[in-house]
Design an enzyme around this catalytic site. Structure first.
Site, PDB file in Angstrom:
ATOM      1  N   SER A 179       0.849  -1.195   0.000  1.00  0.00           N
ATOM      2  CA  SER A 179       0.000   0.000   0.000  1.00  0.00           C
ATOM      3  C   SER A 179       0.878   1.236   0.000  1.00  0.00           C
ATOM      4  O   SER A 179       2.018   1.207   0.489  1.00  0.00           O
ATOM      5  CB  SER A 179      -0.902   0.010   1.239  1.00  0.00           C
ATOM      6  OG  SER A 179      -1.526   1.265   1.417  1.00  0.00           O
ATOM      7  N   TYR A 192      -2.512  -0.969  10.312  1.00  0.00           N
ATOM      8  CA  TYR A 192      -2.599  -1.394   8.914  1.00  0.00           C
ATOM      9  C   TYR A 192      -1.336  -0.985   8.156  1.00  0.00           C
ATOM     10  O   TYR A 192      -0.728  -1.794   7.439  1.00  0.00           O
ATOM     11  CB  TYR A 192      -3.832  -0.768   8.267  1.00  0.00           C
ATOM     12  CG  TYR A 192      -3.945  -0.967   6.774  1.00  0.00           C
ATOM     13  CD1 TYR A 192      -4.481  -2.141   6.249  1.00  0.00           C
ATOM     14  CD2 TYR A 192      -3.549   0.026   5.874  1.00  0.00           C
ATOM     15  CE1 TYR A 192      -4.615  -2.319   4.877  1.00  0.00           C
ATOM     16  CE2 TYR A 192      -3.667  -0.137   4.511  1.00  0.00           C
ATOM     17  CZ  TYR A 192      -4.203  -1.322   4.012  1.00  0.00           C
ATOM     18  OH  TYR A 192      -4.320  -1.497   2.658  1.00  0.00           O
TER      19      TYR A 192
END
Length: 287
Positions: A179, A192
């Site tokens: 990400s 995350y």
């Protein structure tokens, strides 16, 4: 100390600048790589975690279009998974669905066992499953949430890969979904983002570990992409503006990310390993 002996990979040669291709030994290969007309992934078997929807689904459909059979490991979204399987089969490719919690090691092993039983091999692994919860402060992140986030987002990548390794051959590849948050962080997604940072390091280390076996390992680090995880994680007001802060002023679509995975899974990228592609709407992260 013994003098280091460097392996020669081509004859010594020299030319006047800028040089002539025909005088090189060997002559550089410049012709387009020849692929089967049926597709870049003809008769490959691809295992995709989190392949029931979003980015995983887009990758599954593109891979099927390019000739691959697909195994989809998903958590609980059976309706989405069955629809994805139906769409894959329109390309005359096989699809196996495996439901269960990838945050558990024994289930990851089961996924590999079922894949081998049904398809006899694994050529491509797409570690893609991911979950997140927005938290305003690190104090709001419980130990339970932290552990669950790592189990699903990172441990599953490790376990799926570990149990698949005995079945991977020269030419196989592993592609991990990271990400943009691994590079610039996210104040509301601390745990995350940490898992995505771990995935980057895992990708680079595993690439170095497997390169002598002819197995390539790369990653894709998407920016804001409009998926069910986003719609189910953030408040309606935030969803309506999701992606508007990217340089392109919008969220990307899953089918705009899938070609990055196809590139890394095909012979187009046969000289690439340990790297990350960044379909993120124009954000420069120097990663």
């Amino acid at each position: 100390m013994e003098k280091e002996i460097k392996k020669k990979i081509r004859p010594q040669q020299k030319q006047r600048r800028p040089g002539l291709e025909k005088n090189m030994n060997p002559v550089p290969e410049t012709e387009p790589i020849d692929y089967p007309k049926e597709g870049k992934l003809k008769n490959k078997v691809a295992l995709i975690t989190g392949g029931d929807s979003g980015i995983g689904k887009a990758v599954a459909l593109l891979f099927a279009k390019e000739g691959a059979d697909v195994v989809i490991a998903y958590l609980s979204e059976t309706k989405d998974a069955k629809e994805t399987k139906k769409e894959i089969e329109t390309y005359s490719r096989r699809c196996t669905l495996i439901k269960g919690d990838l945050g558990k090691e024994n289930h990851c092993k089961k996924v590999i066992d079922i894949t081998i039983k049904n398809h006899k091999k694994i050529d491509i692994i797409i570690n893609n499953a991911g979950l997140h919860w927005e938290s305003k402060s690190i104090e709001d992140i419980t130990t339970e949430q932290l552990i669950k986030t790592f189990q699903n987002n990172f441990y599953s990548y490790f376990w799926i890969t570990k149990y698949a390794i005995p079945y991977l051959q020269k030419g196989s590849c592993i592609i991990n979904t990271a990400s943009v948050t691994a590079y610039r962080g996210s104040p509301g997604l601390i745990d995350y983002s940490a898992t995505k940072g771990a995935i980057i390091s895992f990708t680079r280390s595993l690439s170095a570990n497997l390169i002598d076996k002819g197995i390539r390992v790369n990653a894709v680090a998407p920016g804001p992409i409009w998926t069910p995880l986003i719609a189910s994680s953030f408040k309606p007001t935030k969803n309506s503006e999701f992606g508007s802060d990217s340089p392109m002023k919008r969220a990307g679509q899953p089918n705009e990310v899938a070609p990055s995975f196809l590139f890394l899974a095909s012979e187009d990228s046969r000289y690439i390993s340990g790297q990350v592609l960044h379909p993120n709407g124009g954000e420069i992260v120097n990663g």
